[in-house]
Design a protein around this motif. Structure first.
Motif, short mmCIF file in Angstrom:
data_model
loop_
_atom_site.label_atom_id
_atom_site.label_comp_id
_atom_site.label_asym_id
_atom_site.label_seq_id
_atom_site.Cartn_x
_atom_site.Cartn_y
_atom_site.Cartn_z
N GLU A 29 1.10 17.32 -56.79
CA GLU A 29 0.52 18.47 -57.48
C GLU A 29 1.28 18.87 -58.73
N GLU A 30 2.60 18.95 -58.63
CA GLU A 30 3.38 19.39 -59.79
C GLU A 30 3.29 18.40 -60.94
N GLU A 31 3.35 17.10 -60.61
CA GLU A 31 3.26 16.09 -61.66
C GLU A 31 1.89 16.13 -62.33
N PHE A 32 0.85 16.37 -61.56
CA PHE A 32 -0.49 16.39 -62.11
C PHE A 32 -0.79 17.67 -62.87
N ILE A 34 0.82 19.19 -65.25
CA ILE A 34 0.99 19.01 -66.70
C ILE A 34 -0.12 18.13 -67.24
N ALA A 35 -0.42 17.04 -66.54
CA ALA A 35 -1.49 16.15 -66.99
C ALA A 35 -2.81 16.91 -67.06
N GLU A 36 -3.09 17.71 -66.05
CA GLU A 36 -4.33 18.49 -66.02
C GLU A 36 -4.38 19.48 -67.18
N ALA A 37 -3.25 20.11 -67.48
CA ALA A 37 -3.21 21.07 -68.59
C ALA A 37 -3.44 20.36 -69.92
N LEU A 38 -2.88 19.17 -70.08
CA LEU A 38 -3.08 18.41 -71.31
C LEU A 38 -4.54 18.02 -71.47
N ILE A 39 -5.13 17.53 -70.41
CA ILE A 39 -6.54 17.12 -70.45
C ILE A 39 -7.42 18.32 -70.74
N ARG A 40 -7.12 19.45 -70.12
CA ARG A 40 -7.91 20.67 -70.34
C ARG A 40 -7.79 21.14 -71.79
N ALA A 41 -6.56 21.11 -72.33
CA ALA A 41 -6.37 21.55 -73.72
C ALA A 41 -7.15 20.64 -74.67
N ARG A 42 -7.11 19.35 -74.41
CA ARG A 42 -7.86 18.42 -75.27
C ARG A 42 -9.35 18.65 -75.14
N GLY A 43 -9.82 18.88 -73.91
CA GLY A 43 -11.24 19.14 -73.68
C GLY A 43 -11.68 20.44 -74.34
N ARG A 70 2.11 10.28 -65.09
CA ARG A 70 3.17 9.41 -64.56
C ARG A 70 4.53 9.72 -65.17
N ASN A 71 4.54 10.28 -66.35
CA ASN A 71 5.80 10.60 -67.03
C ASN A 71 5.83 12.08 -67.35
N MET A 72 7.02 12.65 -67.33
CA MET A 72 7.16 14.05 -67.70
C MET A 72 7.50 14.13 -69.18
N PRO A 73 6.59 14.70 -69.99
CA PRO A 73 6.85 14.79 -71.43
C PRO A 73 7.90 15.85 -71.74
#
Length: 104
Positions: A29-32, A34-43, A70-73
């Motif tokens: 959950e924690e790793e995803f 950030i990915a979810e937030a990035l995808i949402r911001a782009r969307g 997969r990676n923490m930016p």
């Protein structure tokens, strides 16, 4: 060769129908998050990965890796992503799940 585009929301709806996916997602959950937030911001910015990459001065492959979870930016990368998508980066700490108190 043409590819059919599918929205992130539609893809996620399909993925979450699979109980095994839900178990795996919860474990990371924690790793995803950030990915979810990035995808949402782009969307929300109605941008493709290619458009965000161009705005950041990088490649689509880099954006795909960022959105994979997969990676923490770094914070700097997150700030650049936010600027590219016309959003604002906010980092917060939220209460976690209570830890079990075994015998204390």
């Amino acid at each position: 060769m043409s590819r059919k585009a599918i929205s992130v929301e539609d893809a996620a709806k399909e993925w979450f129908k699979d109980p095994q996916f839900v178990v795996e997602y919860d474990a990371f959950e924690e790793e995803f998050a950030i990915a979810e937030a990035l995808i949402r911001a782009r969307g929300d910015a109605d941008m493709t990965q290619e458009q965000v990459a161009a705005a950041m001065g990088t490649t689509q492959a880099v954006i795909a890796r960022l959105e994979s979870g997969r990676n923490m930016p770094s914070t700097r990368t997150l700030q650049r992503f936010a600027k590219a998508t016309g959003s604002k980066l906010r980092i917060s700490f939220e209460p976690g799940k209570p830890k079990s108190r075994s015998g204390h």
